[in-house]
Design a protein around this motif. Structure first.
Motif, PDB file in Angstrom:
ATOM      1  N   PRO A 148       0.823  -1.216   0.000  1.00  0.00           N
ATOM      2  CA  PRO A 148       0.000   0.000   0.000  1.00  0.00           C
ATOM      3  C   PRO A 148       0.851   1.257   0.000  1.00  0.00           C
ATOM      4  O   PRO A 148       0.479   2.262  -0.614  1.00  0.00           O
ATOM      5  CB  PRO A 148      -0.819  -0.122   1.296  1.00  0.00           C
ATOM      6  CG  PRO A 148      -0.768  -1.570   1.650  1.00  0.00           C
ATOM      7  CD  PRO A 148       0.557  -2.069   1.176  1.00  0.00           C
ATOM      8  N   ALA A 149       1.998   1.186   0.698  1.00  0.00           N
ATOM      9  CA  ALA A 149       2.883   2.347   0.734  1.00  0.00           C
ATOM     10  C   ALA A 149       3.347   2.711  -0.664  1.00  0.00           C
ATOM     11  O   ALA A 149       3.398   3.893  -1.042  1.00  0.00           O
ATOM     12  CB  ALA A 149       4.086   2.060   1.630  1.00  0.00           C
ATOM     13  N   PHE A 150       3.695   1.700  -1.456  1.00  0.00           N
ATOM     14  CA  PHE A 150       4.144   1.974  -2.819  1.00  0.00           C
ATOM     15  C   PHE A 150       3.047   2.666  -3.623  1.00  0.00           C
ATOM     16  O   PHE A 150       3.287   3.680  -4.291  1.00  0.00           O
ATOM     17  CB  PHE A 150       4.557   0.687  -3.530  1.00  0.00           C
ATOM     18  CG  PHE A 150       4.806   0.883  -4.998  1.00  0.00           C
ATOM     19  CD1 PHE A 150       6.018   1.363  -5.445  1.00  0.00           C
ATOM     20  CD2 PHE A 150       3.800   0.630  -5.922  1.00  0.00           C
ATOM     21  CE1 PHE A 150       6.240   1.581  -6.804  1.00  0.00           C
ATOM     22  CE2 PHE A 150       4.016   0.836  -7.276  1.00  0.00           C
ATOM     23  CZ  PHE A 150       5.241   1.310  -7.723  1.00  0.00           C
ATOM     24  N   GLN A 162      11.936   9.531   1.064  1.00  0.00           N
ATOM     25  CA  GLN A 162      11.095   9.800   2.229  1.00  0.00           C
ATOM     26  C   GLN A 162       9.950   8.800   2.386  1.00  0.00           C
ATOM     27  O   GLN A 162       9.150   8.925   3.313  1.00  0.00           O
ATOM     28  CB  GLN A 162      10.525  11.216   2.140  1.00  0.00           C
ATOM     29  CG  GLN A 162      11.589  12.300   2.280  1.00  0.00           C
ATOM     30  CD  GLN A 162      10.989  13.683   2.214  1.00  0.00           C
ATOM     31  OE1 GLN A 162      10.250  14.019   1.290  1.00  0.00           O
ATOM     32  NE2 GLN A 162      11.287  14.501   3.208  1.00  0.00           N
ATOM     33  N   ARG A 163       9.865   7.803   1.521  1.00  0.00           N
ATOM     34  CA  ARG A 163       8.732   6.884   1.570  1.00  0.00           C
ATOM     35  C   ARG A 163       8.745   6.027   2.833  1.00  0.00           C
ATOM     36  O   ARG A 163       7.703   5.796   3.450  1.00  0.00           O
ATOM     37  CB  ARG A 163       8.702   6.021   0.307  1.00  0.00           C
ATOM     38  CG  ARG A 163       8.356   6.849  -0.928  1.00  0.00           C
ATOM     39  CD  ARG A 163       8.292   6.044  -2.206  1.00  0.00           C
ATOM     40  NE  ARG A 163       7.969   6.929  -3.323  1.00  0.00           N
ATOM     41  CZ  ARG A 163       7.813   6.532  -4.574  1.00  0.00           C
ATOM     42  NH1 ARG A 163       7.971   5.245  -4.879  1.00  0.00           N
ATOM     43  NH2 ARG A 163       7.513   7.396  -5.523  1.00  0.00           N
ATOM     44  N   GLU A 164       9.897   5.540   3.238  1.00  0.00           N
ATOM     45  CA  GLU A 164       9.969   4.756   4.471  1.00  0.00           C
ATOM     46  C   GLU A 164       9.591   5.609   5.675  1.00  0.00           C
ATOM     47  O   GLU A 164       8.918   5.140   6.607  1.00  0.00           O
ATOM     48  CB  GLU A 164      11.377   4.179   4.647  1.00  0.00           C
ATOM     49  CG  GLU A 164      11.744   3.085   3.664  1.00  0.00           C
ATOM     50  CD  GLU A 164      10.940   1.811   3.877  1.00  0.00           C
ATOM     51  OE1 GLU A 164      10.426   1.610   4.996  1.00  0.00           O
ATOM     52  OE2 GLU A 164      10.821   1.027   2.924  1.00  0.00           O
ATOM     53  N   GLU A 165       9.995   6.853   5.669  1.00  0.00           N
ATOM     54  CA  GLU A 165       9.667   7.769   6.760  1.00  0.00           C
ATOM     55  C   GLU A 165       8.160   7.963   6.867  1.00  0.00           C
ATOM     56  O   GLU A 165       7.598   7.999   7.974  1.00  0.00           O
ATOM     57  CB  GLU A 165      10.359   9.111   6.520  1.00  0.00           C
ATOM     58  CG  GLU A 165      10.148  10.128   7.635  1.00  0.00           C
ATOM     59  CD  GLU A 165      10.870  11.438   7.368  1.00  0.00           C
ATOM     60  OE1 GLU A 165      10.727  12.363   8.180  1.00  0.00           O
ATOM     61  OE2 GLU A 165      11.576  11.537   6.327  1.00  0.00           O
ATOM     62  N   VAL A 190       6.756  16.141   5.849  1.00  0.00           N
ATOM     63  CA  VAL A 190       6.942  15.649   4.486  1.00  0.00           C
ATOM     64  C   VAL A 190       5.864  16.212   3.565  1.00  0.00           C
ATOM     65  O   VAL A 190       6.152  16.717   2.466  1.00  0.00           O
ATOM     66  CB  VAL A 190       6.916  14.106   4.458  1.00  0.00           C
ATOM     67  CG1 VAL A 190       6.920  13.590   3.017  1.00  0.00           C
ATOM     68  CG2 VAL A 190       8.105  13.537   5.223  1.00  0.00           C
ATOM     69  N   VAL A 191       4.605  16.153   4.001  1.00  0.00           N
ATOM     70  CA  VAL A 191       3.510  16.605   3.149  1.00  0.00           C
ATOM     71  C   VAL A 191       3.557  18.120   2.955  1.00  0.00           C
ATOM     72  O   VAL A 191       3.275  18.624   1.858  1.00  0.00           O
ATOM     73  CB  VAL A 191       2.157  16.163   3.741  1.00  0.00           C
ATOM     74  CG1 VAL A 191       1.002  16.716   2.920  1.00  0.00           C
ATOM     75  CG2 VAL A 191       2.077  14.643   3.795  1.00  0.00           C
ATOM     76  N   THR A 192       3.910  18.860   3.992  1.00  0.00           N
ATOM     77  CA  THR A 192       4.010  20.321   3.883  1.00  0.00           C
ATOM     78  C   THR A 192       5.008  20.722   2.800  1.00  0.00           C
ATOM     79  O   THR A 192       4.742  21.615   1.978  1.00  0.00           O
ATOM     80  CB  THR A 192       4.417  20.933   5.222  1.00  0.00           C
ATOM     81  OG1 THR A 192       3.396  20.649   6.205  1.00  0.00           O
ATOM     82  CG2 THR A 192       4.572  22.445   5.122  1.00  0.00           C
TER      83      THR A 192
END
Length: 397
Positions: A148-150, A162-165, A190-192
């Motif tokens: 799902p993360a991918f 930054q995906r693992e974070e 990350v989103v900001t």
């Protein structure tokens, strides 16, 4: 019989080990029971199926705005990263909710099923390649959490580094432990940065779609809707994959199903949604005024949660040795009413694809530890395995 009046904890390892036993005890209180959702923080939990539907559909009596309740808990409460008010669809009512939800549903509509299925299948094979030759794996950490993360981080354009974070942050805040606040802060950071970058240079991704949507969200609103979508899209889907894999590996009715047997991945997922929904207790609501609800007096502003797991177990369709008789979508795993989960279809597609691809590659998969020794992650909101260790004959990539 005198019913114990002290709130029952639903946040520790005892609850995580056997939540259905706790739900049975809670039913002694009737449709609504007092619970403790974190040390020193009390709430009411709806365990009755009809009462749950009544609450989820009654927007006149109940509000989703948590601000009044929030003032009654410590500012460092581990519950606030999940239940603390933010300007999102999850905490809004009426026209504001409709405005926020429109952005999310329009974004999710861009998950074209065939393209998403191809992406997930390709990622599944790459993940399996990492452990196929080893002969053992933890299917939570190495598979269910990563798929799902991918999908989500790719579609939102999260930087690769930054995906693992992002995944670690989502997992940390849902557990509602002391690290929940820091986890939410990392996700926000990350989103900001992504939103600021897309304001200057839009791309062909979901973050840009949120930024440029015609309803005209400001930066904070965009950031909050994206974090909500990432959390709501990743954690339940991960848990759904893990719980369904466990059922396929341990339930005699599914013998061989993981590898093309009579029972399907879709059936296993359907039964998990009934009996072990990946988000077990949520749908926080707050009465707008003092009420009597299914026999219980409730003060205005009280935190009232819905137990999808308890309500489902009360209304679940019967099973027998001949197979499952599906209840279609009558379960409450996706909630109900105006705040029902909008990500149902992509979540199901990801979960089904994940299971089918695993079964197509590893033909002799089995648990490497007794099922009764598996541990479940503590927390009031989710039903999630800590790990799912398996073994199999090593296969060349």
């Amino acid at each position: 019989m005198t019913v114990e009046s002290r709130p029952t904890p639903i946040h520790g390892p005892v609850f995580a080990a056997d939540p259905q036993l706790v739900y049975e005890r809670l039913r002694r209180h009737g449709a609504v029971a007092p619970v403790e959702v974190a040390p020193g923080v009390e709430a009411l939990l709806v365990t009755d199926y009809q009462a749950a539907l009544d609450l989820l559909r009654d927007t006149d009596t109940f509000s989703k705005d948590s601000r009044a309740w929030q003032r009654t808990v410590p500012p460092d409460s581990p519950l606030l990263p999940v239940l603390g008010y933010r300007p999102t669809a999850l905490f809004s009512d009426g026209e504001t909710h409709a405005r926020y939800r429109a952005v999310i549903t329009d974004a999710l509509a861009l998950f074209e099923p065939h393209r998403l299925q191809r992406q997930v299948a390709g990622t599944a094979h790459r993940l399996i390649d990492r452990f196929a030759a080893v002969g053992h794996a933890d299917l939570i950490a190495e598979y269910a959490r990563r798929l799902p993360a991918f999908a989500l981080t790719t579609w939102f354009g999260v930087p690769q580094e930054q995906r693992e974070e992002v995944v670690d942050a989502i997992t940390g805040l849902i557990e509602s432990t002391a690290r929940a606040g820091a986890s939410y802060g990392k996700l926000l950071a990350v989103v900001t940065a992504m939103v600021a970058e897309r304001r200057a240079r839009p791309r062909h991704d979901l973050t840009s779609m949120f930024v440029t949507h015609p309803v005209g969200l400001d930066d904070d609103e965009v950031i909050r809707q994206i974090t909500l979508t990432l959390i709501a899209g990743h954690e339940p889907t991960t848990n759904l994959i893990g719980n369904a894999l466990l059922r396929l590996l341990t339930d005699a009715r599914y013998a061989g199903s993981l590898f093309g047997g009579a029972m399907t991945a879709h059936q296993a997922i359907d039964e998990v949604l009934w009996h072990e929904p990946p988000m077990a207790n949520l749908s926080a609501h707050y009465p707008r005024y003092d009420i009597t609800f299914h026999g219980r007096e409730i003060k205005a502003g009280t935190l009232v949660l819905v137990s999808y797991a308890a309500a489902n177990s009360q209304a679940a369709p019967p099973t027998d040795d001949g197979g499952l008789r599906s209840g279609e979508s009558a379960h409450l795993a996706w909630a109900a009413g105006p705040h029902a989960c909008p990500a149902r279809d992509p979540a199901l597609l990801i979960a089904i694809t994940a299971i089918e691809q695993l079964g197509s590659r590893l033909s002799d998969l089995e648990l490497s530890t007794p099922a009764e020794d598996l541990l479940w992650r503590p927390g009031p909101f989710h039903r999630a395995l800590m790990y799912l260790p398996v073994r199999f004959a090593p296969v060349a990539g």
